[in-house]
Each structure stands twice: as C-alpha cells, then as structure tokens.
Design an enzyme around this catalytic site. Structure first.
Site, mmCIF file in Angstrom:
data_model
loop_
_atom_site.group_PDB
_atom_site.id
_atom_site.type_symbol
_atom_site.label_atom_id
_atom_site.label_comp_id
_atom_site.label_asym_id
_atom_site.label_seq_id
_atom_site.Cartn_x
_atom_site.Cartn_y
_atom_site.Cartn_z
ATOM 1 N N HIS A 76 -37.276 7.265 124.759
ATOM 2 C CA HIS A 76 -37.983 7.754 125.935
ATOM 3 C C HIS A 76 -38.555 6.581 126.727
ATOM 4 C CE1 HIS A 76 -38.641 12.064 124.211
ATOM 5 N NE2 HIS A 76 -37.370 11.693 124.238
ATOM 6 N N GLU A 78 -41.508 6.061 127.814
ATOM 7 C CA GLU A 78 -42.791 5.607 127.270
ATOM 8 C C GLU A 78 -42.572 4.719 126.046
ATOM 9 O OE1 GLU A 78 -43.338 10.077 128.327
ATOM 10 O OE2 GLU A 78 -41.726 8.749 127.672
ATOM 11 N N CYS A 101 -43.776 13.820 125.863
ATOM 12 C CA CYS A 101 -43.573 14.777 124.778
ATOM 13 C C CYS A 101 -44.631 14.518 123.696
ATOM 14 C CB CYS A 101 -42.165 14.642 124.205
ATOM 15 S SG CYS A 101 -41.886 13.097 123.287
ATOM 16 N N CYS A 104 -44.168 11.043 121.908
ATOM 17 C CA CYS A 104 -44.606 9.924 122.747
ATOM 18 C C CYS A 104 -46.123 9.912 122.888
ATOM 19 C CB CYS A 104 -43.936 9.971 124.110
ATOM 20 S SG CYS A 104 -42.211 9.437 124.071
#
Length: 140
Positions: A76, A78, A101, A104
């Site tokens: 992801h 992040e 999410c 994360c």
C-alpha cells in the site's frame, strides 16, 4: 488562488498516486513533519524486483478493491511511504488519497504520526482504531 498546505500536500499525494502500478486502485501518500516539510512519499505497487502488475497482472488484480487482499502482491502507498522514512518519529501528518485500511492504520500507529488527512473513504478503513488512540482522522 494559493492552495492551503493541506490542499497542496493532497495534490502532491494525487500526483504520486499516478505512479501506482496496481490495477485495482491508485493511491498516493505524503508524510510531512511538524514544520510542514515532506519526509517521504509512496504509492501502491509491487515490492522491489517484482514485475509490475501493469506489465504482468498478479492474481489479485482481477478482484474488486478490498477483496482477496492476500492474492495481491502490491504494497500500500502508506506502507511504501513509511518504509522510506529515515526517522519515523519525526513524522507528524500523513496525507493519503484513500483512507488507510486497518493494517496500514496499525503500521501508522507505530510512528509518531498524529493526523491522517485523506481524500476518498475506503470502506474497510482503520478509523475506529485510529480514533481510539485519540489521534486526528480528517477528510479533506
């Protein structure tokens, strides 16, 4: 008209998202310090030394966003931004085009980041967990 700092950093996150190599969703992230300087950026895509999904789709690329995450090879935005932080305890604000999410969010909680500012709501986000830690979760 001069954009606010929040608008400016979110626009940088949007541009960063255009570097994404994931076929399911393009997400960009910018992490800044308390002085408003960029510490790191990230976008979603496969780890180093893997073929990008835009060149050879992974098994998860055909699934809808938020489903079959274990079959997707992408990191992801992040995660990529945090992995590139030289000093994760100088980070203050995370700007991201899609709200983080739960996984994360847990990773972000392990840093000094106090505020998440996002553009689009992700249905399986970590907002409740983030707010439980008494940190700021803001939609731009």
């Amino acid at each position: 008209m001069r954009p606010t700092k929040n608008q400016w950093f979110m626009e940088i996150a949007r541009i960063t998202a255009k570097r994404s190599t994931c076929l399911r969703r393009n997400v960009g992230c910018v992490i800044v310090d308390k002085e408003g300087y960029i510490l790191s950026t990230g976008y979603n895509g496969v780890p180093r030394d893997f073929t990008h999904c835009i060149e050879s789709p992974c098994q998860g690329s055909k699934s809808n966003s938020g489903l079959n995450l274990d079959s997707c090879k992408a990191l992801h935005a992040e995660q990529n931004a945090i992995a590139r932080l030289k000093e994760p305890f100088n980070a203050e604000i995370l700007y991201v085009t899609t709200s983080p999410c739960i996984a994360c969010t847990k990773l972000i909680l392990a840093t000094s980041i106090k505020t998440i500012i996002y553009d689009v709501e992700y249905i399986n986000n970590g907002k409740e967990l983030w707010l439980e830690a008494k940190r700021n979760w803001l939609k731009l």
